[in-house]
Design a protein around this motif. Structure first.
Motif, mmCIF file in Angstrom:
data_model
loop_
_atom_site.group_PDB
_atom_site.id
_atom_site.type_symbol
_atom_site.label_atom_id
_atom_site.label_comp_id
_atom_site.label_asym_id
_atom_site.label_seq_id
_atom_site.Cartn_x
_atom_site.Cartn_y
_atom_site.Cartn_z
ATOM 1 N N PRO A 11 1.335 27.713 -9.046
ATOM 2 C CA PRO A 11 1.987 28.295 -7.984
ATOM 3 C C PRO A 11 1.227 29.595 -8.150
ATOM 4 N N LEU A 12 1.050 29.906 -9.027
ATOM 5 C CA LEU A 12 0.797 31.513 -8.719
ATOM 6 C C LEU A 12 -1.188 31.132 -8.608
ATOM 7 N N PHE A 13 -1.809 31.120 -9.085
ATOM 8 C CA PHE A 13 -3.379 30.723 -8.568
ATOM 9 C C PHE A 13 -2.630 29.398 -7.026
ATOM 10 N N VAL A 14 -2.578 28.507 -6.931
ATOM 11 C CA VAL A 14 -2.473 28.082 -5.577
ATOM 12 C C VAL A 14 -1.998 28.844 -4.279
ATOM 13 N N PHE A 16 -2.461 32.444 -3.887
ATOM 14 C CA PHE A 16 -3.428 33.559 -3.715
ATOM 15 C C PHE A 16 -3.900 33.014 -2.469
ATOM 16 N N PRO A 17 -4.370 34.446 -2.011
ATOM 17 C CA PRO A 17 -5.432 34.198 -0.620
ATOM 18 C C PRO A 17 -6.737 34.102 -1.309
ATOM 19 N N GLY A 18 -6.925 33.344 -0.730
ATOM 20 C CA GLY A 18 -8.992 32.688 -0.431
ATOM 21 C C GLY A 18 -8.153 31.347 -1.230
ATOM 22 N N PHE A 19 -7.907 30.671 -2.286
ATOM 23 C CA PHE A 19 -7.774 29.963 -2.971
ATOM 24 C C PHE A 19 -7.802 28.663 -1.596
ATOM 25 N N VAL A 20 -9.116 27.849 -2.861
ATOM 26 C CA VAL A 20 -9.346 26.412 -1.789
ATOM 27 C C VAL A 20 -8.616 25.264 -3.305
ATOM 28 N N SER A 21 -9.398 25.399 -4.533
ATOM 29 C CA SER A 21 -8.787 24.406 -4.933
ATOM 30 C C SER A 21 -9.320 24.555 -6.462
ATOM 31 N N LYS A 22 -9.134 24.075 -7.763
ATOM 32 C CA LYS A 22 -9.104 24.040 -8.853
ATOM 33 C C LYS A 22 -9.018 22.731 -10.280
ATOM 34 N N LEU A 23 -10.241 22.608 -10.924
ATOM 35 C CA LEU A 23 -10.644 22.023 -11.490
ATOM 36 C C LEU A 23 -9.888 21.920 -12.954
ATOM 37 N N TRP A 24 -9.581 21.472 -13.526
ATOM 38 C CA TRP A 24 -9.456 22.173 -14.954
ATOM 39 C C TRP A 24 -10.360 21.115 -15.877
ATOM 40 N N LEU A 25 -10.897 21.637 -16.999
ATOM 41 C CA LEU A 25 -12.349 21.408 -18.010
ATOM 42 C C LEU A 25 -11.742 21.665 -19.393
ATOM 43 N N ALA A 26 -11.177 20.814 -20.190
ATOM 44 C CA ALA A 26 -10.573 20.610 -21.483
ATOM 45 C C ALA A 26 -12.170 19.398 -22.308
ATOM 46 N N GLY A 31 -10.387 22.882 -28.776
ATOM 47 C CA GLY A 31 -9.085 23.646 -28.556
ATOM 48 C C GLY A 31 -9.454 24.617 -27.595
ATOM 49 N N VAL A 32 -10.588 24.069 -26.406
ATOM 50 C CA VAL A 32 -11.233 24.844 -25.544
ATOM 51 C C VAL A 32 -10.973 23.945 -24.091
ATOM 52 N N TYR A 33 -10.108 25.630 -22.965
ATOM 53 C CA TYR A 33 -9.490 24.663 -21.928
ATOM 54 C C TYR A 33 -10.590 25.640 -20.871
ATOM 55 N N ARG A 34 -10.742 25.260 -19.224
ATOM 56 C CA ARG A 34 -11.077 26.140 -18.925
ATOM 57 C C ARG A 34 -10.675 25.647 -16.944
ATOM 58 N N GLY A 35 -10.786 26.372 -16.136
ATOM 59 C CA GLY A 35 -10.836 25.976 -14.372
ATOM 60 C C GLY A 35 -11.515 26.481 -14.214
ATOM 61 N N CYS A 36 -12.020 25.692 -13.341
ATOM 62 C CA CYS A 36 -13.405 26.122 -12.388
ATOM 63 C C CYS A 36 -12.798 25.425 -10.997
ATOM 64 N N TYR A 37 -12.235 27.058 -10.417
ATOM 65 C CA TYR A 37 -12.199 27.106 -9.063
ATOM 66 C C TYR A 37 -12.837 27.911 -7.731
ATOM 67 N N ASP A 38 -13.180 27.010 -7.309
ATOM 68 C CA ASP A 38 -13.400 26.851 -5.557
ATOM 69 C C ASP A 38 -12.761 28.105 -4.447
#
Length: 103
Positions: A11-14, A16-26, A31-38
């Motif tokens: 809910p914090l990033f959803v 946030f002003p200007g947020f469009v979408s996020k894709l989790w990459l794991a 043990g590596v996790y990333r987010g690809c945001y739009d």
């Protein structure tokens, strides 16, 4: 634990002003996790990073908190053709953020 924490902060990033979408990459095996945001623009993306850095620093190794903003490139276009990030950009030594391929 990271996955549970990530779901709780959604809910914090959803919100946030200007947020469009996020894709989790794991890559669980590493043990590596990333987010690809739009975002709707580079400034809202940078504002999000500045706001999120402090809470992340409480639960993460601060050296692991990294980001790249790619103005003018949309997430889906990059995932379909990872080579798009090279257009008009110099090669960097630190390549951790670069998408390799879509499976």
């Amino acid at each position: 634990m990271f996955q549970a924490e990530s779901m709780l902060n959604t809910p914090l990033f959803v919100g946030f002003p200007g947020f469009v979408s996020k894709l989790w990459l794991a890559a669980d095996e590493h043990g590596v996790y990333r987010g690809c945001y739009d975002w709707d623009g580079p400034e809202t993306a940078r504002a999000y990073v500045r706001a999120l850095w402090w809470p992340l620093a409480l639960v993460s190794d601060t050296a692991s908190i990294k980001y790249r903003v790619l103005p003018g490139l949309r997430r889906d276009a990059i995932l379909m053709d990872p080579g798009r990030v090279d257009a008009g950009r110099s090669q960097e030594q630190d390549q951790w953020w670069r998408p390799l391929s879509m499976r």
